[in-house]
Enzyme design. Sequence first.
Site, mmCIF file in Angstrom:
data_model
loop_
_atom_site.group_PDB
_atom_site.id
_atom_site.type_symbol
_atom_site.label_atom_id
_atom_site.label_comp_id
_atom_site.label_asym_id
_atom_site.label_seq_id
_atom_site.Cartn_x
_atom_site.Cartn_y
_atom_site.Cartn_z
ATOM 1 N N GLY A 8 6.093 -0.794 6.161
ATOM 2 C CA GLY A 8 6.122 0.451 5.384
ATOM 3 C C GLY A 8 6.016 1.640 6.313
ATOM 4 O O GLY A 8 4.921 2.131 6.601
ATOM 5 N N MET A 12 3.156 8.122 5.751
ATOM 6 C CA MET A 12 1.846 7.638 6.218
ATOM 7 C C MET A 12 2.002 6.570 7.293
ATOM 8 O O MET A 12 1.299 6.568 8.305
ATOM 9 C CB MET A 12 1.044 7.050 5.043
ATOM 10 C CG MET A 12 0.617 8.030 4.003
ATOM 11 S SD MET A 12 -0.709 9.101 4.566
ATOM 12 C CE MET A 12 -2.121 7.995 4.495
ATOM 13 N N ARG A 32 12.604 -0.900 5.446
ATOM 14 C CA ARG A 32 13.991 -1.117 5.001
ATOM 15 C C ARG A 32 14.968 -0.274 5.822
ATOM 16 O O ARG A 32 16.097 -0.653 6.030
ATOM 17 C CB ARG A 32 14.114 -0.701 3.530
ATOM 18 C CG ARG A 32 13.594 -1.743 2.598
ATOM 19 C CD ARG A 32 14.299 -1.632 1.250
ATOM 20 N NE ARG A 32 13.526 -2.358 0.273
ATOM 21 C CZ ARG A 32 12.843 -1.802 -0.713
ATOM 22 N NH1 ARG A 32 12.866 -0.518 -0.885
ATOM 23 N NH2 ARG A 32 12.139 -2.537 -1.541
ATOM 24 N N VAL A 76 2.553 0.130 1.790
ATOM 25 C CA VAL A 76 3.629 0.216 0.794
ATOM 26 C C VAL A 76 2.992 0.606 -0.538
ATOM 27 O O VAL A 76 1.782 0.437 -0.714
ATOM 28 C CB VAL A 76 4.391 -1.132 0.672
ATOM 29 C CG1 VAL A 76 5.075 -1.485 1.968
ATOM 30 C CG2 VAL A 76 3.465 -2.254 0.239
ATOM 31 N N ASN A 104 -3.433 2.605 -1.878
ATOM 32 C CA ASN A 104 -4.415 2.918 -2.923
ATOM 33 C C ASN A 104 -4.318 1.858 -4.015
ATOM 34 O O ASN A 104 -3.849 2.115 -5.113
ATOM 35 C CB ASN A 104 -4.108 4.297 -3.525
ATOM 36 C CG ASN A 104 -4.726 5.414 -2.718
ATOM 37 O OD1 ASN A 104 -5.788 5.257 -2.112
ATOM 38 N ND2 ASN A 104 -4.065 6.559 -2.703
ATOM 39 N N SER A 130 -7.807 7.539 3.939
ATOM 40 C CA SER A 130 -7.717 8.903 3.407
ATOM 41 C C SER A 130 -7.450 9.928 4.494
ATOM 42 O O SER A 130 -7.887 9.767 5.631
ATOM 43 C CB SER A 130 -9.029 9.267 2.705
ATOM 44 O OG SER A 130 -8.959 10.605 2.261
ATOM 45 N N LYS A 184 -12.659 3.866 -2.058
ATOM 46 C CA LYS A 184 -11.552 4.830 -1.916
ATOM 47 C C LYS A 184 -11.197 5.423 -3.281
ATOM 48 O O LYS A 184 -10.886 6.616 -3.388
ATOM 49 C CB LYS A 184 -10.329 4.148 -1.280
ATOM 50 C CG LYS A 184 -9.090 5.043 -1.206
ATOM 51 C CD LYS A 184 -9.357 6.293 -0.377
ATOM 52 C CE LYS A 184 -8.227 7.237 -0.121
ATOM 53 N NZ LYS A 184 -7.145 7.434 -0.983
ATOM 54 N N HIS A 187 -13.695 7.998 -3.979
ATOM 55 C CA HIS A 187 -13.356 9.141 -3.114
ATOM 56 C C HIS A 187 -12.300 10.000 -3.816
ATOM 57 O O HIS A 187 -12.421 11.214 -3.912
ATOM 58 C CB HIS A 187 -12.825 8.647 -1.756
ATOM 59 C CG HIS A 187 -12.111 9.699 -0.970
ATOM 60 N ND1 HIS A 187 -10.801 10.073 -1.247
ATOM 61 C CD2 HIS A 187 -12.505 10.490 0.055
ATOM 62 C CE1 HIS A 187 -10.433 11.039 -0.434
ATOM 63 N NE2 HIS A 187 -11.452 11.315 0.378
ATOM 64 N N ASN A 188 -11.263 9.350 -4.319
ATOM 65 C CA ASN A 188 -10.192 10.097 -4.974
ATOM 66 C C ASN A 188 -10.680 10.745 -6.267
ATOM 67 O O ASN A 188 -10.239 11.843 -6.614
ATOM 68 C CB ASN A 188 -9.004 9.172 -5.267
ATOM 69 C CG ASN A 188 -8.186 8.896 -4.018
ATOM 70 O OD1 ASN A 188 -8.693 9.001 -2.908
ATOM 71 N ND2 ASN A 188 -6.939 8.531 -4.184
ATOM 72 N N GLU A 191 -12.286 13.747 -5.300
ATOM 73 C CA GLU A 191 -11.182 14.653 -4.923
ATOM 74 C C GLU A 191 -10.629 15.351 -6.186
ATOM 75 O O GLU A 191 -10.399 16.564 -6.180
ATOM 76 C CB GLU A 191 -10.105 13.800 -4.240
ATOM 77 C CG GLU A 191 -8.833 14.491 -3.829
ATOM 78 C CD GLU A 191 -7.837 13.456 -3.228
ATOM 79 O OE1 GLU A 191 -8.170 12.795 -2.228
ATOM 80 O OE2 GLU A 191 -6.725 13.308 -3.773
ATOM 81 N N LYS A 262 -1.370 9.904 -9.513
ATOM 82 C CA LYS A 262 -0.833 8.555 -9.319
ATOM 83 C C LYS A 262 -1.727 7.476 -9.922
ATOM 84 O O LYS A 262 -1.346 6.322 -9.949
ATOM 85 C CB LYS A 262 -0.635 8.297 -7.830
ATOM 86 C CG LYS A 262 0.444 9.180 -7.219
ATOM 87 C CD LYS A 262 0.941 8.634 -5.899
ATOM 88 C CE LYS A 262 1.629 9.694 -5.076
ATOM 89 N NZ LYS A 262 0.669 10.542 -4.338
ATOM 90 N N ARG A 289 -5.580 17.554 -15.803
ATOM 91 C CA ARG A 289 -4.226 17.255 -15.305
ATOM 92 C C ARG A 289 -3.349 16.800 -16.464
ATOM 93 O O ARG A 289 -2.173 17.157 -16.541
ATOM 94 C CB ARG A 289 -4.271 16.174 -14.222
ATOM 95 C CG ARG A 289 -4.845 16.675 -12.921
ATOM 96 C CD ARG A 289 -4.504 15.721 -11.778
ATOM 97 N NE ARG A 289 -5.344 15.981 -10.626
ATOM 98 C CZ ARG A 289 -5.113 15.479 -9.416
ATOM 99 N NH1 ARG A 289 -4.086 14.676 -9.207
ATOM 100 N NH2 ARG A 289 -5.911 15.745 -8.409
HETATM 101 C C1 6PG Z 1 -6.265 10.727 0.396
HETATM 102 C C2 6PG Z 1 -5.591 11.060 -0.890
HETATM 103 C C3 6PG Z 1 -4.368 10.220 -1.054
HETATM 104 C C4 6PG Z 1 -3.405 10.742 -2.063
HETATM 105 C C5 6PG Z 1 -3.917 10.713 -3.454
HETATM 106 C C6 6PG Z 1 -3.198 11.674 -4.329
HETATM 107 O O1 6PG Z 1 -7.421 10.363 0.329
HETATM 108 O O2 6PG Z 1 -5.622 10.849 1.442
HETATM 109 O O3 6PG Z 1 -6.447 10.822 -1.958
HETATM 110 O O4 6PG Z 1 -4.786 8.913 -1.244
HETATM 111 O O5 6PG Z 1 -3.049 12.033 -1.745
HETATM 112 O O6 6PG Z 1 -3.724 9.412 -3.910
HETATM 113 O O7 6PG Z 1 -3.459 11.267 -5.593
HETATM 114 P P1 6PG Z 1 -2.803 11.886 -6.864
HETATM 115 O O8 6PG Z 1 -1.311 11.807 -6.669
HETATM 116 O O9 6PG Z 1 -3.288 11.008 -7.956
HETATM 117 O O10 6PG Z 1 -3.278 13.301 -6.933
#
Ligand code: 6PG
Length: 470
Positions: A8, A12, A32, A76, A104, A130, A184, A187-188, A191, A262, A289
């Site tokens: 992948g 990233m 690919r 991936v 993730n 992250s 993680k 963490h998100n 975020e 996501k 959101r």
């Molecule tokens: C990180 C981010 C990364 C990604 C998010 C975005 O820690 O580097 O969190 O993992 O930018 O998944 O998430 P959303 O698309 O859900 O905002």
Amino acid sequence: MAHLGLVGIGVMGSAFALNLAEEGHSVSMLDRTMAKMEAVQEKGKAENLSGELIACADAKALIDSLPTPRTVMLLVPSGKPLDGAIDMLKPLLAKGDMIADLGNSYFKETERRTTELEAEGLYFLGMGISGGAEGARHGPSIMAGGSKESWARVQEPLRDAAAKFEGSPCVDWFGPGGSGHFIKMIHNGIEYADMQQIAEAYGLMRDGLGMDAAEIADVFQGWMKGPLNSYLIEIAGEVAAAVDPKTGTAMLDLILDKAGQKGTGRWSVVEALHLGSPNSLMAAGVEARNLSAQKDQRIVWEAAFGASLEPLGTDKAKVLAQLENAMIAAKICAYVQGFEVLKAASVEFDWNLKMGAIARVWRAGCIIRSVFLDEIAEVFDADDTANLALAPKFKTYLQDTMPALQELMGLAVARGAHVPALFAALSFFNMSRTGQSTANMIQGLRDRFGAHTFERLDDLGVKVNGPWHD
Ligand code: 6PG
């Protein structure tokens, strides 16, 4: 020096391959698109990186290029593409080889994959990484989970590649199975809460105080001098200050106000609900959101009911000072809730997570890095079971800043502001400091309609029915 496989080579993946090569590790790449791998090779050459960057034409070439026991990292998209990549590699791998998932992924899927691969004599490591592309290139924060043996295989290259906080690498192994991906995910979730608070502060300044993007950028930049100093506030300042080269207007004013997502924020909320751990700030972030995505409907409602936010008054300096303190108070509440969810998960899944170690890995490299995290690490290093809100330093922060949040919410709500995360923080704080809640009414109602029983204050431990059943 290690020699690892990496499948992948997107934004990233390329950045992470270059990072490992810079540290002297060799990477066999598979994607690919051959051109993407060639571009990485060229960059590696141009930057004179010491590790070898090998472009592999197919999975067999990748596997053949690696020394045994092999380690193949996958960057991936989670879900089906990830399972597809695992299925592609599995027949080519030998017992003792390892796959590490750096995406993730949903932690229960990581548990499933670990069980399935271990049953075939392979190792599997689930790692959250992250920091976006910049982090992947120059030092991400990495949260690993899986068997200790798997971790031992990759810890050296990962320590080299990870962000450093005062020399200490922001990568760790936290526990078995899906624990790394769970961390993680939280963490998100934090975020999401942080970003929603920033968006609300922006809204109060833009619509409540009539400030333009450049003025708002100055406020964010000013906050970098205080306890709000963090990566997200820093880039909020950059985003607000940016000017569209095409039109000369503030870039921010030209961005469609529909937030993407996501899934990790939503998972955090759902998991916290399953665990029964209060998580209202992340929930506010996800809900906002969701509502942001319904722009057409919002426009119809605005026409029907009028726009909600009226000016917040003329004492701009006072409102801005309150806003900074309100943001501090709310940010702490998001951390308090996030770490409590992690503690609840640790007990539920028997992971033995160390809160101090998690905070330490979040001090640099990751999206939620902030000056608070070093202070949080100190609290948990002294007592891993501590509730952050009651640790002396954070108790003082909350005592000092909550009155501003309370006052600002009074004003903002009276003027029609939409501030779900800031308000959630205030509600959480106020309910948390209410020794005698109103849940006795809920218990009374449950018993009245369904004979669910309750405990009497004067006879705890005994389940009884109320007189309405006599
Ligand atoms: C990180 C981010 C990364 C990604 C998010 C975005 O820690 O580097 O969190 O993992 O930018 O998944 O998430 P959303 O698309 O859900 O905002």
